[in-house]
Write an enzyme that holds these catalytic residues in place. Structure first.
Site, mmCIF file in Angstrom:
data_model
loop_
_atom_site.group_PDB
_atom_site.id
_atom_site.type_symbol
_atom_site.label_atom_id
_atom_site.label_comp_id
_atom_site.label_asym_id
_atom_site.label_seq_id
_atom_site.Cartn_x
_atom_site.Cartn_y
_atom_site.Cartn_z
ATOM 1 N N TYR A 393 0.792 -1.235 0.000
ATOM 2 C CA TYR A 393 0.000 0.000 0.000
ATOM 3 C C TYR A 393 0.820 1.278 0.000
ATOM 4 C CZ TYR A 393 -4.502 -2.332 0.714
ATOM 5 O OH TYR A 393 -5.633 -3.070 0.546
ATOM 6 N N GLY B 64 -9.437 -6.092 -1.541
ATOM 7 C CA GLY B 64 -8.589 -5.303 -0.656
ATOM 8 C C GLY B 64 -9.270 -4.868 0.633
ATOM 9 N N SER B 65 -8.904 -3.675 1.065
ATOM 10 C CA SER B 65 -9.263 -3.170 2.392
ATOM 11 C C SER B 65 -10.763 -3.026 2.592
ATOM 12 C CB SER B 65 -8.589 -1.820 2.586
ATOM 13 O OG SER B 65 -9.201 -1.102 3.614
ATOM 14 N N SER B 66 -11.169 -3.070 3.858
ATOM 15 C CA SER B 66 -12.561 -2.860 4.228
ATOM 16 C C SER B 66 -12.967 -1.392 4.116
ATOM 17 C CB SER B 66 -12.796 -3.334 5.658
ATOM 18 O OG SER B 66 -11.954 -2.615 6.544
ATOM 19 N N GLY B 67 -12.004 -0.530 3.781
ATOM 20 C CA GLY B 67 -12.324 0.871 3.557
ATOM 21 C C GLY B 67 -12.954 1.122 2.190
#
Lengths: 424, 145
Positions: A393, B64-67
């Site tokens: 990231y 990917g992210s939970s955002g």
């Protein structure tokens, strides 16, 4: 969706407008998923502490922020106390080192106010991506509603709890209602393995668990891998790193390591009699390829920042980092930042580890990380980290080069200012 | 007339028209998209540097992210949301993300939208009925009645 009497009552506004809006959102969300009903949950982890971000309007009150950002409502409600046991995840600001993060006083005050608002509504300020390291340890079969992909994969797999990867709005709705759609990983049959991974390389250390996770995520996407022939017993840190990497490169929310993780004693049990969709193996060649890939953004050996603690480090990792520092000091051109949950930092304070790190020129930070908080030491062009997730990231978000390697290679880079890490 | 009809399951209702932005790669929300401009920033993504603002985003699914939902929610508040979302794989991220983006969204198609629709095609999306009309690039949308 079929709703129970208490759910209908909430939807009708019997518990106020905020709870009604939360239930509307859950019904719309459940219908979109194709869920048949909701399920009770009394363990929710979300992200409602507010900090200004590019693109967001100015808000007039914390109730307005919660209504818009957490409940997706243009109307402002008076937000009641949460109904379910609720925890705040990682955020933007370290309460101790926010000046080092170059956060303005005004922003600091707004975030601190937002934290107080959330706490006053019953949300526990754990402020970490790893609630399971600071006391929220769900049991096998417990229906949860958690955000944070690395935490979801940990509690689903290692602990056998049941949650999907939720988002800010669905967790906020779950906090106010104690409900979440009964879909996906809440159902036993959805938890069956889909892909078989033959682990041929003897994965033993922290770095290799991250590499294996990143590889498995790439291979299976968001499916359920079953790892066979793991001939060692990984510890918490290693499984935390594995899951974080697999959820980053793919979208793995659940995996099984028969004999080690919660739900399967054997490979057969992991697949629940379902057909295996694909088989592949992880050997030395795959290991080296992933290592290369994780290092693909890095060229310059001069390291500006070494970042450890993604996901947040536990006290064992902090102790190990102190041992690696071994009285040496961080190079004058380099920073060493280690991230941990604030209750663990307090333990590190008492153990004398915070002092050891400070004496070496390192900083033990909590509540945040460079990717979430979007901060780096001034002028940083090159970072090094032992986290597959962070090296995935941070170069994208902060436009830096990123080295990936073992914790030892990272600490060495901090001491010498140069990346000399490698893999054998 | 050079147009194709796709039918799927409606996720979010409403009507929209716009130019397609198609990717065969899953989209990462938090850490993969710059919310304020709707730009894909994920390293090695085929759409890296491109914005979905004002386009119809056609993609295999969310990763990917939970955002994920939080990023698309912010993109909407910043005026950088896509006009509609068409995707194949249903996940909690994609469902919640589509809802808070508040644009027509459809999944579970009778044909694979990733092979039928190409970037630049003009799309007419009926989110209430789950119908997408694809007008191939080169045909002006005004001539299609």
């Amino acid at each position: 969706m079929r709703l129970t009497a208490d759910e209908e009552a909430m939807l009708d506004g019997k518990e106020g407008r905020a709870v009604q809006r939360a239930m509307e959102l859950l019904v719309q969300y459940g219908d979109a998923l194709g869920a048949e009903r909701l399920v009770d949950t009394n363990n929710v982890c979300g992200a409602n502490v507010f900090s200004p971000a590019p693109g967001l309007p100015k808000f007039e009150s914390h109730d307005q922020i919660f209504s818009q950002m957490s409940l997706d409502s243009d109307e402002t409600f008076e937000i009641p106390h949460v109904k379910a046991y609720s925890c705040q995840l990682i955020g933007r600001m370290d309460a101790r080192h926010w000046r080092l993060q170059e956060i303005e006083q005004e922003t600091h005050d707004l975030i601190a106010e937002s934290e107080s608002y959330n706490a006053a509504h019953g949300i526990q300020l754990m402020n970490t991506c790893t609630p399971y390291q600071v006391g929220n340890v769900p049991v096998k079969g417990e229906h949860c509603a958690w955000m944070e992909s690395s935490a979801v994969v940990y509690i689903n797999s290692v602990l056998g709890a049941r949650t999907n990867v939720e988002g800010r709005e669905s967790t906020a709705a779950a906090m106010l209602t104690g409900k979440i759609p009964y879909w996906g990983y809440h159902l036993h049959e959805q938890r069956a393995g889909t892909h078989y991974v033959d682990v041929q390389f003897p994965v033993q250390d922290f770095m290799d668990w991250g590499i294996l996770g990143y590889y498995v995520g790439k291979m299976v996407g968001d499916k359920v891998p079953v790892l066979d022939h793991v001939n060692s017993t990984p510890n918490l840190s290693q499984l935390k790193h594995f899951g974080a990497a697999a959820s980053t490169s793919g979208g793995v929310e659940l995996y099984h390591i028969p004999g080690i993780t919660a739900e399967a004693r054997t490979v057969e049990e992991a697949f629940q009699g379902h057909p295996i969709q694909a088989r592949f193996s992880f050997g030395q060649q795959e290991r080296l390829q992933v290592y290369e890939e994780l290092n693909s953004t890095a060229r310059d050996p001069h390291v500006d920042l070494v970042m450890l603690g993604c996901p947040h480090a536990n006290i064992q990792q902090i102790w190990e980092i102190c041992n690696l520092l071994d009285g040496k000091t961080v190079h004058s051109n380099t920073e060493l930042w280690i991230f941990t949950p604030h209750p663990i930092r307090e333990l590190a304070d008492r153990n004398g580890y915070t002092k050891i790190m400070e004496n070496a020129g390192a900083v033990l930070m909590s509540d945040t990380c460079p990717a979430i908080g979007r901060f780096l030491p001034k002028g940083t062009k090159v970072i090094a980290t032992d986290s597959a997730k962070q090296v995935h990231y941070l170069p994208a978000i902060m436009k830096v080069q990123g080295w990936f390697g073992s914790t030892k290679d990272c600490v060495n880079a901090a001491i010498t200012g140069r990346w000399t890490g490698g893999i054998s | 007339m050079n147009s194709v009809i796709l039918r799927g399951r409606p996720i979010v209702g409403g009507y929209a028209e716009g130019e397609a932005l198609v990717t065969s790669q899953e989209i990462s929300g938090w850490g993969g998209v710059e919310a304020a401009s709707g730009t894909i920033i994920e390293s090695r993504h085929e759409l890296r540097g491109e914005s979905f603002k004002g386009k119809v985003l056609v993609f295999p699914g969310a990763k990917g992210s939970s955002g994920w939902s939080g990023i698309f929610h912010t993109a909407r508040l910043a005026g950088a949301a896509p006009k509609a979302m068409l995707f194949n794989t249903m996940t909690s991220k994609a469902a919640l993300g589509a809802i808070v983006t508040r644009v027509p969204a459809i999944t579970d198609f009778d044909q694979d939208p990733l092979s039928v629709i190409h970037t630049g095609d003009w799309l007419k999306i009926d989110g209430d009925r789950g119908v997408v009309e694809v007008i191939k690039r080169g045909d002006s949308p005004r001539t299609q009645v």
